[in-house]
Write an enzyme that holds these catalytic residues in place. Structure first.
Site, PDB file in Angstrom:
ATOM      1  N   GLU A 119      61.939  21.767  46.150  1.00 24.71           N
ATOM      2  CA  GLU A 119      61.491  23.225  46.104  1.00 24.71           C
ATOM      3  C   GLU A 119      60.922  23.759  45.080  1.00 24.71           C
ATOM      4  OE1 GLU A 119      61.287  24.354  49.039  1.00 24.71           O
ATOM      5  OE2 GLU A 119      62.262  22.892  50.288  1.00 24.71           O
ATOM      6  N   HIS A 136      54.822  18.322  57.529  1.00 25.43           N
ATOM      7  CA  HIS A 136      55.723  17.465  57.210  1.00 25.43           C
ATOM      8  C   HIS A 136      55.720  16.175  57.823  1.00 25.43           C
ATOM      9  CE1 HIS A 136      57.672  21.550  56.649  1.00 25.43           C
ATOM     10  NE2 HIS A 136      58.206  20.815  55.688  1.00 25.43           N
TER      11      HIS A 136
END
Length: 510
Positions: free
Chosen positions: A350, A437
């Protein structure tokens, strides 16, 4: 002859049989004469092959940025403009060696002619109102953690429609965390683009820094922490870096403005209530140190910016995400997921989204979005290299959980591992912005192949170099391959570049 910036423009001949098969391509030094003299000017685009549209319209490009790296290579970023307005097209990058030779040109070379098809008829205020209306909100009813929720409001050209638009960026935390990019037609007020860009998976000298200990999700380990003491309380504020590292408790709210810096009466943050905050604080410092020590990058933005982490986001939230300014961690539902701050790979992933934001700025859709996810995964591995998995530490079922990701074996965990498995999904939230993804497994597998050929230490250096200097915001898989090849060549020579090519060709990217 004189140009506006620099004198003496040279026109360069290219070798024959140059192939411009894809829209975003690159030109290597073997296709440029060794005696070329760099001009630090858009006129360098005159060195391109005749098949490149940018060659004929080089005067339409403006230099946005110039950076010199530790090898002495200067990297110029150029953008297409018309009537003084920049477009949202991909950039073009020109890379010049210390002896003034162009070594590489990359980006979207098939651009140059642009004619604006509308006029500016609505005001900036009207455009902002329409942007909020497009997401079912109003400026008066959203709350921002820091400052005005309207972060950008520039007029640019939408390259698809050739129309002037207000490019508006909205970041707010209430009624829900969001980071929107919205393009409003400057003439009609129509919404031409709308995307939520969330990337999922004051100092006082009298305040002293203190050492502390804490326990995270793994209750058997004590983590060393840097904290700050103010009066009789110890706060999770690390001032040992140029950039401040702070950890906040949201107490299950979703508005970051309600976050309070985690504090304790002692410097022992060992009670279970502190575990999520301890992990977030400790790992944020480790990620900072990784980029500083391995890549000489001072914080995520390269400028010593603050790193703010917020734990206990929402109620049983199964997610962690970078919202463009800070990182927020859900606690997990305890049935499938543990608190998301407990996995170093997830924290590294992240926070790497922030590094990507401040460097290549890979757009979060289609192949560039898959590259965004992949680079975050790959650096998550570089930061925590004990295995090839991303996120297994937060999964209650561990390796049996199909929601973790594997750099080594993407197809074992519901990801594509080869271009034959690539899925062209809609560029919508329901379509995961083009399958960012799912398709990120392809560049992940290419990264695994590269690491096994060159080793982790060399691979992480060339990946960072490509991210910082060579990748453009709309880069496709073929562009990433060429950028990584060039970075490998810069650092380790032709043989390393060839191995990078082989790593990508093995997953069907030629």
């Amino acid at each position: 002859m004189k140009s506006k910036l620099i004198c003496i423009i040279m026109v360069i001949a290219f070798q024959a049989h140059f192939n411009m098969a894809v829209k975003a391509d690159s030109v290597g030094e073997e296709r440029l004469r060794n005696n070329i003299q760099a001009k630090r000017n858009p006129a360098d685009l005159k060195t391109l092959p005749d098949s490149c549209e940018a060659k004929d319209f080089y005067k339409n490009f403006k230099i946005l940025d110039m950076t010199k790296d530790k090898l002495g290579v200067t990297h110029y970023t150029l953008a297409l403009s018309s009537d003084g307005y920049l477009t949202d097209n991909d950039e073009i990058k020109v890379h010049v060696t210390p002896d003034n030779k162009i070594t590489f040109i990359n980006g979207d070379l098939q651009q140059g002619q642009l004619r604006i098809t509308n006029q500016i008829k609505i005001t900036e205020k009207n455009a902002i109102e329409k942007a909020f209306e497009a997401i079912g909100q109003s400026e008066a009813h959203v709350k921002s953690y820091i400052g005005n929720p309207v972060k950008e409001k520039e007029i640019i050209i939408n390259s698809r429609t050739k129309r002037l638009v207000y490019n508006i960026k909205l970041i707010f935390a209430e009624p829900e965390v969001a980071s929107w990019i919205i393009q409003v037609d400057a003439e009609t007020g129509a919404i031409l683009k709308k995307q939520n860009m969330l990337s999922e998976v004051e100092r006082a000298d009298t305040h002293k820094d203190f050492q502390a200990l804490g326990k995270g999700a793994n209750r058997l380990l004590q983590r060393p922490l840097h904290v700050m003491k103010i009066n009789d309380l110890f706060y999770l504020v690390d001032r040992t870096h140029k950039g401040l590292i702070r950890t906040f408790d949201l107490n299950h709210k979703t508005d970051a403005s309600f976050g309070k810096v985690v504090s304790n009466k002692t410097n022992m943050f060992t009670d279970p209530e502190f575990s999520s905050a301890v992990d977030a604080h400790f790992y944020a410092s480790e990620v900072y140190d990784y980029y500083k020590n391995v890549h000489q990058l001072e914080s995520l933005d390269g400028k010593g910016g603050e790193i703010d982490s917020f734990v206990h986001y929402g109620l049983n939230c199964n997610n962690a995400f970078w919202d463009g300014r800070e990182i927020l961690y859900g606690d997990g539902d305890k049935k499938n997921f543990k608190p998301f701050s407990c996995a170093k790979t997830i924290v590294g992933h992240e926070l790497t989204h922030a590094v990507i934001q401040y460097s290549a700025g890979l757009e979060y859709e289609g192949q560039s979005g898959a590259l965004n996810e992949s680079f975050a995964d790959v650096f998550g591995y570089f930061i925590a290299p004990n295995h090839w998995l991303i996120g297994e530490d937060v999964c209650v079922r561990g390796l049996r959980d199909g929601r973790i990701r594997s750099i080594k074996d993407p197809d074992k965990y519901n990801q594509a591992a080869h271009m034959k498995d690539y899925e062209s999904l809609p560029i919508t939230e329901e379509g995961d912005w083009g399958g960012v993804h799912f398709n990120s497994g392809i560049p992940n597998k290419a990264a695994y192949n590269t690491i096994t050929k060159l080793g982790k230490e060399k691979t992480e250096q060339l990946y960072f170099r490509a991210l910082k200097y060579y990748l453009t915001k709309k880069a496709q898989f073929t562009d990433a391959k060429k950028a990584l090849q060039q970075a490998a060549k810069d650092l380790y020579g032709e043989d390393a570049s060839k191995k990078v090519a082989e790593a990508w060709e093995a997953v069907g990217v030629n």
